[in-house]
Design an enzyme around this catalytic site. Structure first.
Site, PDB file in Angstrom:
ATOM      1  N   GLY A 111      23.821 -34.385  76.566  1.00  0.00           N
ATOM      2  CA  GLY A 111      25.036 -35.220  76.357  1.00  0.00           C
ATOM      3  C   GLY A 111      25.579 -35.482  74.862  1.00  0.00           C
ATOM      4  N   ASP A 113      27.091 -38.050  74.012  1.00  0.00           N
ATOM      5  CA  ASP A 113      26.609 -39.471  73.703  1.00  0.00           C
ATOM      6  C   ASP A 113      25.089 -39.868  73.261  1.00  0.00           C
ATOM      7  OD1 ASP A 113      26.082 -38.631  76.456  1.00  0.00           O
ATOM      8  OD2 ASP A 113      26.667 -40.671  77.173  1.00  0.00           O
TER       9      ASP A 113
END
Length: 266
Positions: A111, A113
């Site tokens: 991901g 993030d």
């Protein structure tokens, strides 16, 4: 009021499953932020209206960085940012020049993030092992050794997901908003759910963090630094047994650091 600095302002858009934060970085620091629901990004002209005061306050702002875990948002927002800002729109991903060695079975599935949070960990704790926690819609652990190699991590449901799952998968349990309880034990169904989920989360993070730290130290690593971010981090992090640095806007900070590392290549 117009702002100027040694470096042009840069817009970082951190799009999560629930909320999206727009952060303006000026001279490496967060100068301005606004947070909206991620769903509202699909409202026509929403992004243009939201960016108007930023563009007025920071006329030198040209570039943007998008760190998104929602594919639909990425596709919609990149094009709009490219139209609204005169510079380059960089997307956080595994193909960027990273300040850590990402050893993952499928790097493209790691991901954005988590990439940004690992980058923030390297920036905050250079040369030190790091356990990076994101306590939000999901709870993620990501671990770097002192040389900057990615060792692995965990992904678990967050507090609100656990509460929703109990409600949706049972016949009588209510949907309860999770907040730090005043006492350990609950005396009603709602309190039992709230206390169980909250203290269970704290104990789960404590236990996993202790196991990670023992593993690293058994391998000869110095005790790692622990950092936490995410919507529920302010409630959970102070209750953890290990000293934990609570970092506001850590994902956005990591995304901006990645922008700084990759800017010459854009």
């Amino acid at each position: 009021m117009l702002h100027s600095g040694k470096e042009p302002a840069v817009l970082v858009v951190e799009a999560g499953n629930t909320t999206t934060t727009f952060a303006v970085f000026l001279d490496g620091l967060v100068a301005d932020t606004v947070t909206i629901t991620t769903d509202s990004l699909f409202v026509p002209d929403q992004l243009q209206e939201l960016l108007h005061p930023f563009r007025a306050a920071y006329p030198g702002m040209r570039d943007a960085v998008l760190c998104s875990v929602v594919p639909g948002v990425s596709a919609a927002v990149v094009g709009q940012l490219a139209q609204l800002l005169p510079g380059t729109v960089m997307q956080v991903g595994s193909r960027l020049n990273l300040p850590f060695l990402l050893q993952y079975d499928s790097p493209e599935s790691f991901g954005a993030d988590r990439i940004a949070l690992c980058a923030a960990g390297r920036q905050l704790f250079p040369g030190k092992a790091v356990i990076a926690l994101d306590i939000g819609t999901a709870i993620t652990f990501d671990v770097l050794d002192g040389c900057g190699s990615y060792l692995g991590g965990f992904i678990m449901p967050g507090l609100d997901l656990m509460a929703r799952s109990l409600h949706e998968r049972t016949a009588q349990l209510p949907l309860v908003a999770i907040a730090p309880p005043e006492e350990l034990l609950g005396r009603s169904t709602a309190e039992c759910i709230r206390n169980g989920i909250f203290w269970g989360c704290v104990s789960q993070i404590d236990g996993l963090t202790a196991r990670i730290m023992k593993t690293l130290m058994d391998q000869g690593q110095v005790a790692p630094a622990v950092m936490a971010t995410g919507g529920n981090a302010p409630a959970v992090a102070p209750l953890l047994r290990v000293e934990t640095l609570l970092v506001e806007h850590a994902v956005a900070r990591g995304a901006h650091y990645l922008y700084q590392l990759n800017r010459p290549c854009l």
